[in-house]
Every structure is written in C-alpha cells, then in structure tokens.
Design an enzyme around this catalytic site. Structure first.
Site, PDB file in Angstrom:
ATOM      1  N   GLU A  52      33.647  15.139  43.559  1.00  0.00           N
ATOM      2  CA  GLU A  52      32.300  14.642  43.247  1.00  0.00           C
ATOM      3  C   GLU A  52      32.394  13.674  42.065  1.00  0.00           C
ATOM      4  OE1 GLU A  52      29.099  17.542  42.868  1.00  0.00           O
ATOM      5  OE2 GLU A  52      27.815  16.078  41.898  1.00  0.00           O
ATOM      6  N   ARG A  83      22.817  25.008  36.685  1.00  0.00           N
ATOM      7  CA  ARG A  83      22.721  25.781  37.926  1.00  0.00           C
ATOM      8  C   ARG A  83      23.119  27.242  37.695  1.00  0.00           C
ATOM      9  NH1 ARG A  83      21.764  25.104  43.467  1.00  0.00           N
ATOM     10  NH2 ARG A  83      21.684  22.837  43.466  1.00  0.00           N
ATOM     11  N   GLU A 105      27.476  25.586  50.612  1.00  0.00           N
ATOM     12  CA  GLU A 105      27.918  26.381  49.468  1.00  0.00           C
ATOM     13  C   GLU A 105      27.522  27.860  49.493  1.00  0.00           C
ATOM     14  OE1 GLU A 105      25.999  23.267  47.045  1.00  0.00           O
ATOM     15  OE2 GLU A 105      27.603  23.666  45.620  1.00  0.00           O
TER      16      GLU A 105
END
Ligand code: MTE
Ligand code: HPA
Ligand code: MOS
Length: 752
Positions: free
Chosen positions: A226, A304, A706
């Site tokens: 990423e 997160r 995920e």
C-alpha cells in the site's frame, strides 16, 4: 464466474514485474542498505563500486533532483539516507549496472562511515523515552472511571502481539522507462498507483502528469504494497531519469525481508470491568504501537486499532489511547486488518482473563455482550443491520457450542498425552477507509465499435480477484457474454487520483463507479435501439446479447446495436465517479459515522495439543460468515480460507525476531515459519450467513478481504484452553504467537 486469472496463473502465463520483457539496454538496480540501526554523520565511499566494469552509476541522496522525501501521512522519511540512519535495512544508495549480478558485486565494494547512536527496538522502551511518531489518539464513551467503581469484577493485564511478515509471493519491484519530453512510465507492483505517481513526481521534482504508473497485477500485497511499493518505484524512476535507459529493480527475498516493514507489534495494557451478570460495563486500554523509524501508515493503522478495540461487543464505558512509538526498526505498515486485529486481540485477551478468573467459559461472556441492533459503537456510529447475534446463533445451530465443549471435556478426562481446547471468535469489521476523503473511485468504460468492451478502474488485482468482480458487474449490467469484456491494467493515465487498493473496499468503490458508467452507456444504447425500432425507450431491454421490446426478442443484437450507435455518432465511452455517501468522522470529537457498514461473523475453533511435545494441530474451524449476498462465492470462500490461514499464522508460528541491535533474526524462510498445507485447520467449514445483504456494498456483496483474518485470533485462546486442561497451574500470558515452544513451557510451568 470463475476467477479470470485462473488459467493464466496455473499455466504460468500471468505477468508479474519480473516477467516483463526488458527493452534493449535496460539496466538493473540493487539497493545498498544500512547494516546498523541508528547512526549519524553518515558518509559513503562509493568510488570502488563506481569503478567496477559494468556499473553505470551509484546513486546517493545528493543526486536526487526533487525532494528526498517519501512520507505519505507525515513528511518524515527519506528515500535515501542523508546524514542519519534510522534502521537496519534503510536504503543508503542505489547501484545501477548492466546486470543484477554486477550490481550486487559492486554493492559489496561500498564503504560506510558513521557515528553509532543508541538503539530502541521495543514500543515500551520508546514510550518510556516519549519517543513518538505523532501525538497520541484517544477515543472515549461514557464515564469509565465511575463505571469501574460500580463493577463487581475488575481485571487488568498486559498483552503483546507480534509483527507479521507479508510474504507476498512476488517480492517488491518496479521497472521504469523514459518516454519523450522527460516523461517516465513506471510499471510497479503496487497497491497504490497514485501514491507511486505522486511520490515519484516529488522525488524527481516534476509534475505528476510526467509520470505514468501501470499495474498489471500483484503476486500478493496484503497491505505490504500500500505504501511500501513506493521506494523501489521511485528508485527506478530516479535511475531512468538520470541515465536515460530503462531500469529494473526487483528485490530478492532476503533484501525484501530485511528492508521492508511488517505488521505492527503492539504492547498493550487493559482493564476490564463486569457486573454480576457478566455484562462488560467498562473497558480501558493503552495501546503501544511499535511504528518503526518513520510514520508510513502508522497513524491511520493506530486509528483503526481504536475503532476495533471493542470488537463485536457493546460496552457502554470505554476509554482507549494509542501511542505510535518511534523505534529503530523498518517502518511498520499496513497488513490485512490494518490495526484491527491488534485491537481485537486485546479485548479478546481481556475477556479470556475475566473468564479464567471467574472460572466460566469465555464464550459465555462473549455471547452476553454481543452488539445489538441500534447499539452505539463507542465512536458514535449507530449499529445497523447487526449480524453479531445472527452469525452466532447460526453457528450454534450448525455446531452446538455447548455440546462441543462437553465433548472436549470428556476427551480431556480420558486422555493424558493429548488435550483439546476450543474458543469462539466473533468478528466485526468496519468497511470504508477510516480517512473519509479516501472513499471514492472512478471507472472508464470503452465500448469498441465491434461490440467488445474495455474496462479500466482504480482497482488493483492482487489475488483477491477484484478484476473478476469488476467483470461480473459489467456483465450483469450489459447482459452480454463475458468474452466481450476485458479488464485493462490499472493505469494512472486512464484512471487518475485513485485511493490504494486497500481497506477491503476496492470492489465496493470501483464496482459502484463501474456500475454507474455501465448504466449511463446502457441508457444511451436504449435510446439508439428505441429509435431504430420505433418504440418508446422504456420498452427496451438488453438481455443476453439481444435487444428486447418488453419481453419480446427483436432482430437487433448487441453487436449490431453498438455498430448502429457508432454510426449515429453516439459516445461509446463513459467515465463515472463514486463517493461513499453518509460517512463522516470528526477528529476533534473523535465521533462520527466512519463506516459504510460492518462485516460480521463467528467462528468456533477446536485444537489438540500434544502435551509431551508442545506441538498442536487445529482440528477444525467452523465459521458463519456475513458475505451479504456474495456475488462470487468461490472467490469469497477463498478469501475467508486464505485470511483464516494468515490469521492462524500470525497467532501461532510466525515469529518476527529482532535482536537488541535492531537486526532481523527471522530473515529467511527457515527461521520465519508461515502456515503450510500441514498446519492449516484439518477441516474448515464456512457457512454463508442467510441475510438480505447491504445496499452500500456492491450488488449487496459485502467486502470480504480483511475481516476473516481475525477468526485466527481464536486459535490463541483455544490453545491456551488446551494447555490449561493439562496444567491447572498454567497462567495465560496474552503473548502471541503461541509457538510450540511457548506451549511446551506452558504445559510444564508451575505456580511460584
Ligand atoms: N487476497 C490475496 N489473494 N492477495 C492479497 O494481497 N490482500 C488483502 C485482501 N485479500 C490480498 C487478498 C488485503 S490486505 C486487502 S485490504 C484486500 O484484499 C484488498 O482488496 P479488496 O479491497 O478488493 O478486498
Ligand atoms: N484501511 C486500509 N488502508 C488505509 C486505510 C484504512 O482504513 N486508511 C488509509 N489507508
Ligand atoms: Mo489492506 S491492509 O487494507 O491493504
């Protein structure tokens, strides 16, 4: 639809970076990196390397024409070290030569001088020294301190979850060619083509339109590409820019392991409070995230962690804080779950702690606290279409949890050398980039005059089969044969300003954009057909390659319709944009509605421990998973099984080890074990939850990439329960992974 890459993969015909046929005069680059973790006063002697025959150039920081800065969220990371070294594996120079072999020989001839500085490798050491990437983040709901005073039971402890190596089959790499007028075309194994374009432009000091990034597919990313595909792409861009020849750089496995960041290890402390009915009334956590030497995506990952700190449970009083701790390790980065797994590991540890102390099965506490419809997540979002209970109940119907527990108890009574243990693992994962502005995508569709279709989106194929899903969307809307549809490479010139393929949201975001584009084209085509057939536009339907008037098939088929439209000068191209509605988040208040929806599921994990050897096996995993209305169950089941294996690996055998000097010890595939066919669960049963799905998901098919990794967390607790069955003195440590060594020590530890 079968995965459109299946044949190519099996026949070895699919192209990855290292398969690209290099052009004549292409050069090869290798990276010279630091062998120590922390220093300043760096000086490099590249003269001997530079002299070796076949070496074109050794590039160092001062050669960079633009900014020597590859940071995304924070501007804190150099592409090549200047005066300071911050971790072992930090790139110091790029050696460019006629062949990779010569470049590697030359790399050995570079001499380094520096002044060594003290090294920090753990989050706790950094925390004590207040060595942070950025200020801490904290979320709260209710009145935690007051709530704890009213709790009947309060427990606290510490947890550790280790990092994890991505081990994508295809290592990091990129290939660059110079085009005319100073433009550069980059082929990169990246989840974020736009990230690569933006940062390469910054490093070269050119506008973004001079850089074109093209991605065919990745041999896996898992979050590791990423942000961390960027440096290698910048390096070949830089070398091409300076040397005017194409340049290829593909890390060998050893360099990749050494130079790239991994999942963040976390050290955390928790306090949990329950009432007499085992309702969790208060929960407090301090997360210490080992961020490594630069920010990379750490702040977003930390965020997160906070979002998922309460997993699938409703807890009225919660306080969480996360410190992104700066250490002398390679910058840690995104990894499937993006901090969510680390958050969930702590709440599950807290529940396991309470269960042990209260001598009740953990699953009874879990079940008593499951999120209900209209409960509020502690970050403010109302829980809607909650499937926490439904997945639990359907699992219990499929495999009676109570009965499994009794069978295990019976087994343990009559067996001495082997003991079994079980655990239930519910999951709840929010879908959307937590950074609201990133939730958008575009699609570009060309219908060619022969009726064939070319589709471009911002989605990157990395094994998750997003390209197959995109084809399905177009096929469904056009209602034509799949062989008329082609998925193009992901390219910044065709689809610009993309968010990375991440957050499990790629099919939703790009699929919805694609749907809009296809619908706009269908509308235009219906107009053409209506005119051609002299009927009202509302009567026209496109079904299975044919034009219908209401339910009657006409003589006009897709190909003729397209050709007619072309001759009528109708635009057969459409570009559409989709941005997730509703979502928002206020970072001042730390409240909002950050997620389009949540994905739920419940797993039951059963394990057997060999109490002589400390080895173990996972007997079976039964899962009820919330796919919504899956648009491709074959693909989605593959995602669940793969993610489960990866989660099990993280919790059991994948042991990242750095020594106190910051040297990666687990730097080969003989010292870093990942799950293989022998270590995955002997039986896996995945039952799709019966549900209506969710309109925020593409074709009601929920994101799947995920969330199922987190079922693997249950294995840690199942093994702990098996150890406990053998050794009543065993005190569960909440220190993962649960390697056979730790199991063996647990089996024979004594109360002191
Ligand atoms: N599956 C395969 N085969 N390879 C991968 O690299 N990455 C995972 C997941 N599944 C990955 C994968 C991660 S980290 C994410 S975020 C999602 O796929 C991204 O793709 P999606 O948004 O299309 O689900
Ligand atoms: N998930 C994955 N990747 C991301 C996110 C996220 O929430 N935010 C930024 N990059
Ligand atoms: Mo996935 S960690 O969001 O690339």
């Amino acid at each position: 639809m079968k995965n459109i890459d299946a044949n190519g993969h099996v026949r070895g015909e699919s192209l990855f970076i290292d398969d690209i046929l290099t052009k004549q005069h292409s050069l090869h680059a290798v990276v010279f990196c630091s062998d120590i973790a922390h220093a300043n006063n760096l000086s490099l002697d590249i003269s001997k390397a530079q002299e070796l025959t076949g070496v074109e150039k050794v590039i160092v920081a001062k050669d960079i024409p633009g900014e020597n800065q590859i940071g995304g969220i924070l501007l804190d990371e150099h592409l090549l070290a200047e005066d300071e070294i911050h971790f072992q594996g930090m790139p110091l120079a790029i050696v460019v030569a006629e062949s990779q072999f010569i470049a590697k020989q030359a790399r050995k001839l570079i001499k380094v001088n520096y002044n060594e500085l003290p090294i920090i490798t753990t989050a706790k050491q950094a925390h004590i020294k207040k060595h942070y990437i950025n200020p801490a983040r904290s979320f709260q709901a209710g009145k935690v301190n007051e709530a704890f005073t009213k709790c009947k039971y309060v427990f606290s402890d510490e947890t550790f979850s280790n990092g994890q190596e991505h081990l994508y089959l295809e290592t990091q790499g990129a290939y660059a060619e110079k085009m005319e007028n100073g433009c550069i075309k980059l082929m990169s194994s990246t989840q974020g083509p736009t990230v690569v374009q933006r940062i390469a432009a910054r490093v070269l000091g050119v506008p973004m339109h001079k850089i074109e990034v093209d991605v065919t597919r990745l041999g896996g990313g898992f979050g590791g590409k990423e942000d961390q595909a960027t440096p290698w792409a910048c390096m070949v861009a830089l070398a091409t820019h300076m040397l005017n020849k194409p340049v290829k750089l593909v890390l060998d496995r050893h360099d990749d392991l050494k130079m790239t960041g991994k999942r963040h290890p976390y050290e955390s402390t928790f306090k949990i409070g329950l009432d007499e009915g085992f309702k969790i009334k208060a929960f407090e956590v301090e997360f210490l995230q080992n961020s490594g030497a630069a920010a990379d995506l750490s702040p977003a990952i930390a965020e997160r962690t906070l979002f998922h700190a309460t997993n699938s449970y409703f807890i009225p009083n919660v306080k969480t804080i996360v410190h992104s701790c700066k250490t002398n390790l390679p910058p840690n980065t995104a990894f499937r779950g993006f901090g969510g797994p680390q958050g969930k590991y702590v709440i599950e540890s807290a529940i396991a702690k309470a269960a042990t102390e209260l001598n009740v099965p953990a699953w009874k506490i879990q079940q008593a606290n499951l999120l209900q419809e209209n409960d509020k997540f502690y970050y403010g979002q109302k829980a809607e279409k909650v499937e926490a209970n439904n997945t639990w109940i359907q699992l219990d119907k499929a495999i009676n949890i109570n009965q499994v527990e009794q069978e295990i108890q019976a087994f343990n009574v009559s067996n001495q050398q082997h003991k079994k243990g079980m655990a239930v693992m519910p999951i709840c994962f929010g879908i959307s980039f937590t950074n609201t502005p990133m939730n958008h995508a575009r699609a570009l569709v060309h219908i060619y005059q022969d009726g064939s279709v070319g589709i471009s989106t911002g989605a990157v194929e990395m094994g998750q089969s997003v390209n197959t899903k995109m084809l399905q969307v177009a096929q469904q809307i056009f209602s034509i044969n799949a062989d008329l549809l082609k998925l193009e490479t992901t390219n910044t010139t065709r689809v610009a300003n993309t968010s990375p393929t991440a957050a499990s949201a790629t099919a939703d975001l790009n699929g919805k954009a694609l749907m809009k584009a296809c619908n706009a084209l269908v509308k235009r085509l219906k107009y053409v057909a209506a005119e051609e057939l002299s009927v009202g536009i509302d009567t026209i339907k496109l079904i299975n390659n044919w034009v219908y008037i209401n339910n009657e098939k006409t003589a006009l088929n897709w190909k003729e319709l397209i050709f007619k439209a072309f001759w009528k000068r109708i635009c057969l191209t459409e570009n559409a944009h989709y941005a997730t509605p509703i979502i928002n988040f206020d970072k001042g208040k730390e409240k909002g509605h950050p997620f389009a929806y949540h994905v739920y599921g419940t797993a039951l994990i059963q394990t057997t421990v060999d109490c002589l050897r400390g080895t173990y096996q996972i007997d079976r995993v039964d899962i009820v998973h919330d796919f919504g209305k899956s648009m491709n169950l074959g693909v989605d089941l593959g995602q669940v099984e793969g993610a489960l294996a990866q989660g099990v690996g993280w919790m059991t055998m994948e042991e990242i080890a750095y020594n106190d000097d910051g040297r990666l010890l687990s730097n080969t595939l003989s010292t870093y074990k990942i799950p293989d066919v022998f270590s995955v669960a002997k039986e896996i049963r995945v039952i799709p939850l019966e549900t209506e799905g969710n309109d925020m998901a593409i074709l009601k098919s929920k994101a799947v990439g995920e969330p199922p990794l987190m079922y693997g967390i249950g294995v840690y607790f199942a093994l702990a329960n098996a150890i406990k069955a053998f050794n009543p003195d065993y005190k569960i440590k909440f220190h993962s992974p649960m390697t056979p060594e730790k199991v063996l020590m647990g089996l024979y530890e004594e109360t002191t």
